[in-house]
Design an enzyme around this catalytic site. Sequence first.
Site, short mmCIF file in Angstrom:
data_model
loop_
_atom_site.label_atom_id
_atom_site.label_comp_id
_atom_site.label_asym_id
_atom_site.label_seq_id
_atom_site.Cartn_x
_atom_site.Cartn_y
_atom_site.Cartn_z
N GLU A 1 -1.34 1.29 -7.61
CA GLU A 1 -1.49 2.45 -6.73
C GLU A 1 -2.49 3.42 -7.34
O GLU A 1 -2.46 3.67 -8.56
CB GLU A 1 -0.15 3.20 -6.55
CG GLU A 1 1.00 2.36 -6.03
CD GLU A 1 0.85 1.94 -4.58
OE1 GLU A 1 -0.11 2.40 -3.92
OE2 GLU A 1 1.70 1.18 -4.10
N CYS B 1 1.01 -5.65 -5.73
CA CYS B 1 0.55 -6.99 -5.37
C CYS B 1 0.54 -7.89 -6.59
O CYS B 1 0.76 -7.47 -7.72
CB CYS B 1 -0.87 -6.94 -4.79
SG CYS B 1 -1.06 -5.84 -3.39
N ILE C 1 1.18 1.38 1.07
CA ILE C 1 0.28 2.37 1.67
C ILE C 1 -0.61 1.67 2.70
O ILE C 1 -1.08 0.55 2.46
CB ILE C 1 -0.58 3.04 0.58
CG1 ILE C 1 0.33 3.84 -0.37
CG2 ILE C 1 -1.63 3.95 1.19
CD1 ILE C 1 -0.40 4.40 -1.56
N LEU D 1 2.63 -6.51 -1.50
CA LEU D 1 3.82 -5.74 -1.20
C LEU D 1 3.33 -4.46 -0.54
O LEU D 1 2.74 -3.60 -1.20
CB LEU D 1 4.61 -5.43 -2.48
CG LEU D 1 5.91 -4.65 -2.31
CD1 LEU D 1 6.93 -5.43 -1.49
CD2 LEU D 1 6.50 -4.30 -3.69
N SER D 2 3.51 -4.33 0.76
CA SER D 2 2.87 -3.26 1.53
C SER D 2 3.57 -1.93 1.29
O SER D 2 4.75 -1.77 1.58
CB SER D 2 2.91 -3.61 3.02
OG SER D 2 2.27 -4.84 3.26
#
Length: 639
Positions: A77, A2, A54, A51-52
């Site tokens: 992450e 993101c 998970i 930004l997808s």
Amino acid sequence: MCGIAGFANIGLEPQDAGVLLRQMTDIIRHRGPDDDGHWLGDMAGMGMRRLSIIDVAGGQQPITNEDGSVIVVFNGEIYNYQRLRQELEAAGHRFATNSDTETIAHAYEDDGPDFVRRLRGMFAIALWDRKRRRLLLTRDRFGKKPIHYTVDDGRLIFASEIKSLLLAPGVRRQLDPIAMSQFFTLGYIPAPRTAFAGIYKLPAAHTLCFERGRASLQRYWQLDFTPRCNDDEEAAIRRVRALLTEAVRIRLMSEVPLGAFLSGGVDSSAVVALMCAAASEPVKTFSIGFDEADYSEVEYARRVARRYHTDHHEFFVRPDLLSVLPQLVWEFDEPFADASMVPTFYVSKLAREHVTVALSGDGGDEIFGGYDRYLPRTLEMRLSEGARPLRGLGRAVGALLPDGTRGKNRLLNLGLPPEERYTEAASVVPTALRQRLLQPEFVFQGVSDPRRAQLDLFAEVTQLDLFTRMQRVDVESYLPYDILVKVDKASMLTSLETRAPLLDHILAEYVASLPHEVRNRGGQLKYLFKRAVSDLLPRENLSRRKMGFGLPVEHWLRGELRELAGDLLSSQQARQRGVIDTRLVDQLLVDHQRRLRNYARPIWTWLCFEMWCRVYLDRSDLDTPATHPVNWRTSTLAG
């Protein structure tokens, strides 16, 4: 992955604050094109672009704890989030999503600011504690994910990228002279400074706490190279292999397509080999090549791709840089002279056509000791340690040689302490030339010496061997503020997430705990790493000389980039900036074109600076050049 932005004590009306917050996230849409989210309250605001990767369906940010008193936006992450979730649920916490972001909110409830020590991953986190009116910013151990901030008049504004901060009222685009001196020395600007006075980078492995209008910084982790592990070589090889395997495995979690960069070097090749062992289908791999054979590693990448039957893709970089440099300059926010940003962008662009996540081999040289500069040059060492007259003769010869002559700087550095020889060798512009080129107000010595931070890092670990001291300096400076900035910026411009298994902090802590004789027996670069992965790679890939990931800038500045360099560096705009002696630059350009000297590094550095000035200082807006192209010849917006 993101982009995040926000503020505390902003001092704006709610409607105006909401507009600003959306502007700050919109301008970094490339970091997260899939989704956005915003929260306002308590004279604070937090926003993100997502930004997808998970919990694609349910992981929208900002995310809160059970009662909404802790609010989080997050870039990165957390690879151990599932285990953390189990621990937190056992302690009574209730989860509303399956995302790694939510574990951050609950971990903070239990541990306060120390929650960050429980995280394994890459991250830039902003957390608002509504009860305490406290804003926390924290960054991962090696600095893979960025946070920038400014503090003034009791307010704090933060963002993943500086361009978001520049949208806020009262934030000025004013050059920081010390930062400029650092740039013209290192080719990048280390934390905490940025190119802009009053805007700062949060250093890697640090947490910033903003409360009652005041900010405080605390370091929560540092890689310790003190030998303290007694494992022999064979035990170390087994342990490194096991930790490498685990580091790659946990970075394969994803709900979207995933692949790997494959340069053909030992690091990325080992990562690909371990990925293939864990994958149920062919791994997608991506390589960049050049027509200039001295810079191209594609044949070595192909050997690995053939051995592991990967779904391999290649792209050859040719000097059509006018189409990409303006966008890269805009994305990097600051002057940045590591030319490998260009191939990094191209390999990211290539990968993004097929996947959303890519693993890389970044960090292997710093953690395992892979740079040629770590090895002593026998003749140079003998001269440096020999009789004073001999050293004096070498320096006298060096002084007589023209700038740009091969070996001149090494001769001039004879007799200097090892740390000064190292920092001088790492400079993109040698000290003597830099002092002639920069105007007096941009030349700093003493406590403001642009090499000061590196020299201080050397001084902190005098008990270690020189090889390890150099590694430690690179881990603290070159890695977080050059290598990882380059990878983050170039990949996020294409909306690609990159993951670096060799920078897993548990792996790095183990390697750093070993004696130098085990890690690099006989002074051999990456000895332990190569032993640990020797069965995975073709022999040619293991034994060949390191090439690096650069550009043939020397050739291009005499060819396709010649006109651009001449136009920009000899322009009236460049002359009026008052930073560089442009008359001397003109002479260096001529000498380089005539092949009298090789001035590629300093010319490229000045070219990057001037391009940055055109994008960030000569324009009143912050629009991407992809929307409003820059006309380099007139320094005005085209169209």
